[in-house]
Design an enzyme around this catalytic site. Structure first.
Site, PDB file in Angstrom:
ATOM      1  CB  SER A 154      -0.913  -0.050   1.232  1.00 21.84           C
ATOM      2  OG  SER A 154      -1.846   1.000   1.176  1.00 21.84           O
ATOM      3  CE  LYS A 172      -0.017   1.544  -3.825  1.00 19.02           C
ATOM      4  NZ  LYS A 172       0.354   0.179  -4.213  1.00 19.02           N
TER       5      LYS A 172
END
Ligand code: COA
Length: 284
Positions: A154, A172
């Site tokens: 992420s 993300k």
């Protein structure tokens, strides 16, 4: 000593993942390459997947030389479900099982949101979000069999809203949501699902692009990082080995930030000026 990045072999047992198998998208370059080599140094076999067959084969060869382990390359585009099913099939045919999945393939560039074409936004969402879904869905039945672990790579961009990163930050955020949903649905099957969120890592494609766009003479790129240094890909590998180890067996549905504290301080003080007069953003 506490602020020095060390190799995972100095912290974890060498045979931690002996007999286990990792499948990693984006594993041939950048952060994911070090995540993969670290897993192999601790005994895992690995399959790396990404689009460019030639680059991937070359990376796999270099990684085999570095680790002495078994690493194979399977070309595929994470946006294509059939490619991901093929990557899973190739992994199981070669190694018989899948214990660990790392969803690392991502696309990014710097662009003011009004400068993003409709297709540019869609491209990043497709690679990051659909890619993570596609490979996870394709591999999930095998991960259930081994009671495995999934790591989604992420980024902290959306925590504060970083200029010129609308597409990547949005992607993300969706990935972090997926981490939680998957953890809920896969937990009862014994599969853990977590995210790792790297901060600024020296010499990666992402940092090269950022530095080229924003570097000001005489300014240390990392002066705003509370821990006072750039990250190294090995910092993320450390968290990877821990997150995939039995030591993390009670951790699921969380995204661990590994950034020396930088997301709390990294919005540039001159950002309004950057937004009004955007720097020339080279296509790297
Ligand atoms: N700024 C603005 N738009 C951009 C761009 C940039 N730097 N780079 C690509 N785009 C746009 C393209 O113009 C295209 O839109 P259009 O069809 O409206 O013109 C769209 O994004 C897709 O680009 P394309 O090159 O056709 O897609 P791709 O699937 O081959 O690759 C990326 C897209 C984002 C993955 C590519 O930039 C890339 O390979 N980046 C390197 C990997 C990377 O950044 N890794 C870091 C991860 S943190």
């Amino acid at each position: 000593m506490s602020n020095v990045c060390v190799d995972t072999t100095q912290v974890f047992k060498e045979n931690l993942f002996a007999g286990k198998v990792l499948l990693c998208s984006g594993g041939g370059s950048g952060i994911c390459r070090t995540m993969t080599t670290a897993m192999v140094k601790h005994g895992a076999h690995a399959v790396i997947v990404s689009r460019s067959k030639d680059k991937l084969e070359k990376a796999a060869e270099e990684m085999r030389l570095e680790t002495g382990g078994q690493i194979i390359a399977v070309a595929g585009d994470v946006r294509k479900p059939e490619d991901m099913e093929n990557a899973v099939k190739a992994t199981v045919e070669k190694f018989g099982r899948i214990d660990f999945l790392i969803n690392g393939a991502a696309g990014n560039f710097l662009a003011p949101f009004q400068g993003l074409s409709y297709n540019a936004f869609k491209t990043v969402i497709d690679i990051d979000v659909l890619g993570t879904f596609n490979l996870t869905k394709a591999a999930s039945e095998y991960l259930k069999k081994t009671k495995g672990s999934i790591i989604n790579v992420s980024a902290t961009l959306y925590y504060t809203g970083v200029p010129f990163q609308l597409h990547a930050g949005t992607a993300k955020a969706a990935i972090d949501a997926m981490t939680k949903h998957l953890a809920i649905e896969l937990g009862p099957h014994g599969v853990r699902v977590n995210g790792l969120s790297p901060g600024p890592i020296a010499s990666t494609v992402g940092m090269t692009k950022l530095s080229a766009a924003f570097k000001r003479d005489g300014v240390n790129d990392y002066e705003g990082v509370p821990m006072g240094r750039a990250g190294e890909t090995m910092d993320i590998a450390q968290a990877t080995v821990f997150m995939n180890s039995a030591g993390a067996s009670w951790i699921t549905g969380t995204t661990l930030v590994i950034d020396g504290g930088s997301w709390m301080t990294n919005t540039p003080a001159n950002y309004p000026e950057m937004v009004i007069n955007p720097p020339k953003l080279a296509r790297l």
